[in-house]
Design a protein around this motif. Structure first.
Motif, PDB file in Angstrom:
ATOM      1  N   ASN A  38      11.127  10.444   2.390  1.00  0.00           N
ATOM      2  CA  ASN A  38      10.871  11.527   3.340  1.00  0.00           C
ATOM      3  C   ASN A  38      10.083  11.032   4.561  1.00  0.00           C
ATOM      4  N   ALA A  39      10.569   9.963   5.159  1.00  0.00           N
ATOM      5  CA  ALA A  39       9.881   9.326   6.278  1.00  0.00           C
ATOM      6  C   ALA A  39       9.861  10.219   7.513  1.00  0.00           C
ATOM      7  N   LEU A  40       8.813  10.118   8.278  1.00  0.00           N
ATOM      8  CA  LEU A  40       8.734  10.754   9.585  1.00  0.00           C
ATOM      9  C   LEU A  40       9.554   9.898  10.537  1.00  0.00           C
ATOM     10  N   ASP A  75       1.166   8.648  21.514  1.00  0.00           N
ATOM     11  CA  ASP A  75      -0.246   8.397  21.220  1.00  0.00           C
ATOM     12  C   ASP A  75      -0.448   8.361  19.708  1.00  0.00           C
ATOM     13  N   PRO A  76      -0.616   7.163  19.139  1.00  0.00           N
ATOM     14  CA  PRO A  76      -0.813   7.058  17.687  1.00  0.00           C
ATOM     15  C   PRO A  76      -2.060   7.772  17.186  1.00  0.00           C
ATOM     16  N   GLU A  77      -3.002   8.075  18.085  1.00  0.00           N
ATOM     17  CA  GLU A  77      -4.238   8.738  17.689  1.00  0.00           C
ATOM     18  C   GLU A  77      -4.138  10.260  17.754  1.00  0.00           C
ATOM     19  N   ALA A 137       0.216  11.841   9.483  1.00  0.00           N
ATOM     20  CA  ALA A 137       1.253  11.025   8.828  1.00  0.00           C
ATOM     21  C   ALA A 137       0.814   9.582   8.616  1.00  0.00           C
ATOM     22  N   ARG A 138      -0.463   9.315   8.724  1.00  0.00           N
ATOM     23  CA  ARG A 138      -0.965   7.941   8.650  1.00  0.00           C
ATOM     24  C   ARG A 138      -0.560   7.213   7.366  1.00  0.00           C
ATOM     25  N   ASP A 139      -0.489   7.917   6.245  1.00  0.00           N
ATOM     26  CA  ASP A 139      -0.139   7.279   4.979  1.00  0.00           C
ATOM     27  C   ASP A 139       1.329   7.441   4.600  1.00  0.00           C
ATOM     28  N   LEU A 140       2.082   8.170   5.414  1.00  0.00           N
ATOM     29  CA  LEU A 140       3.517   8.347   5.168  1.00  0.00           C
ATOM     30  C   LEU A 140       4.305   7.238   5.849  1.00  0.00           C
ATOM     31  N   PRO A 141       5.517   6.989   5.381  1.00  0.00           N
ATOM     32  CA  PRO A 141       6.362   6.047   6.113  1.00  0.00           C
ATOM     33  C   PRO A 141       6.751   6.658   7.466  1.00  0.00           C
ATOM     34  N   VAL A 142       6.634   5.877   8.514  1.00  0.00           N
ATOM     35  CA  VAL A 142       7.004   6.319   9.856  1.00  0.00           C
ATOM     36  C   VAL A 142       8.055   5.356  10.387  1.00  0.00           C
ATOM     37  N   ALA A 143       9.203   5.890  10.748  1.00  0.00           N
ATOM     38  CA  ALA A 143      10.288   5.086  11.297  1.00  0.00           C
ATOM     39  C   ALA A 143      10.473   5.455  12.758  1.00  0.00           C
ATOM     40  N   ILE A 144      10.527   4.457  13.606  1.00  0.00           N
ATOM     41  CA  ILE A 144      10.642   4.667  15.046  1.00  0.00           C
ATOM     42  C   ILE A 144      11.912   3.999  15.539  1.00  0.00           C
ATOM     43  N   ARG A 195       1.815  -0.320  18.215  1.00  0.00           N
ATOM     44  CA  ARG A 195       0.697   0.594  18.475  1.00  0.00           C
ATOM     45  C   ARG A 195       0.320   1.375  17.217  1.00  0.00           C
ATOM     46  N   LEU A 196       1.319   1.777  16.437  1.00  0.00           N
ATOM     47  CA  LEU A 196       1.024   2.484  15.187  1.00  0.00           C
ATOM     48  C   LEU A 196       0.277   1.583  14.210  1.00  0.00           C
ATOM     49  N   LYS A 197       0.723   0.338  14.063  1.00  0.00           N
ATOM     50  CA  LYS A 197       0.046  -0.593  13.153  1.00  0.00           C
ATOM     51  C   LYS A 197      -1.393  -0.819  13.602  1.00  0.00           C
ATOM     52  N   LYS A 198      -1.594  -0.947  14.885  1.00  0.00           N
ATOM     53  CA  LYS A 198      -2.941  -1.160  15.422  1.00  0.00           C
ATOM     54  C   LYS A 198      -3.836   0.059  15.159  1.00  0.00           C
ATOM     55  N   ALA A 199      -3.221   1.245  15.118  1.00  0.00           N
ATOM     56  CA  ALA A 199      -3.975   2.481  14.882  1.00  0.00           C
ATOM     57  C   ALA A 199      -4.218   2.734  13.396  1.00  0.00           C
ATOM     58  N   GLY A 200      -3.733   1.838  12.525  1.00  0.00           N
ATOM     59  CA  GLY A 200      -4.029   1.960  11.105  1.00  0.00           C
ATOM     60  C   GLY A 200      -2.925   2.546  10.241  1.00  0.00           C
ATOM     61  N   PHE A 201      -1.750   2.723  10.791  1.00  0.00           N
ATOM     62  CA  PHE A 201      -0.634   3.217   9.977  1.00  0.00           C
ATOM     63  C   PHE A 201      -0.185   2.082   9.067  1.00  0.00           C
ATOM     64  N   SER A 202       0.053   2.412   7.798  1.00  0.00           N
ATOM     65  CA  SER A 202       0.344   1.353   6.838  1.00  0.00           C
ATOM     66  C   SER A 202       1.829   1.102   6.624  1.00  0.00           C
ATOM     67  N   LYS A 203       2.672   2.107   6.787  1.00  0.00           N
ATOM     68  CA  LYS A 203       4.099   1.963   6.513  1.00  0.00           C
ATOM     69  C   LYS A 203       4.888   2.267   7.788  1.00  0.00           C
ATOM     70  N   VAL A 204       5.113   1.247   8.590  1.00  0.00           N
ATOM     71  CA  VAL A 204       5.791   1.423   9.876  1.00  0.00           C
ATOM     72  C   VAL A 204       7.100   0.648   9.868  1.00  0.00           C
TER      73      VAL A 204
END
Length: 149
Positions: free
Chosen positions: A57-59, A86-88, A95-102, A116-125
């Protein structure tokens, strides 16, 4: 093998441009692979993105221009223009702990957004390797217009 190593200096001496060209290509390949391994996000094929959407259920975020988004986007994708990405933001922070697909039209802007998402602390990019073009080439469905399905 030892004969090849013995004749290598002679080959390099007789073909300096070919030897330097080979070293240049080798360095570029190594640098590209090193960059791919250390970038912090994973590029997915259209099939891999489909699995990620269905299983986890990725964003899904489309960072293409609004015109490209309206011409066709992956079902369920939300549009966020790169100029407004803006990742912030509060919405993305949820959604920081959810998978995010761009993804984007070609894959170039998506890579920037993923970093930018990885730098902001997102774990699953994740990104869609090759952008929307590969999705279309795989003959997967598109939604037209502003609203995501």
């Amino acid at each position: 093998m030892s004969e090849i190593l013995q004749r290598l200096p002679e080959f390099i001496g007789n073909h300096p441009f070919l030897s330097f060209g080979f070293l240049g290509v080798l360095a570029a390949v190594i640098a590209g692979e090193f960059s791919r391994l250390t970038r912090g996000y994973k590029a997915l094929t259209p099939a891999g993105l489909t699995q990620l959407i269905n299983r986890d259920n990725a964003l899904l975020i489309d960072v293409s221009s609004i015109q490209d988004y309206e011409k066709g986007h992956v079902p369920g994708a939300r549009h966020v223009a790169m100029s407004q990405f803006d990742p912030e933001s509060k919405d993305l922070a949820k959604a920081r702990d959810l998978p995010v697909a761009i993804y984007c039209k070609t894959g170039q802007s998506a890579g920037t957004a993923a970093k930018r998402l990885k730098k902001a602390g997102f774990s699953k990019v994740y990104t869609l390797d090759g952008g929307l073009r590969t999705w279309v080439e795989a003959q997967l469905p598109l939604v037209k217009g502003r609203s995501a399905s």
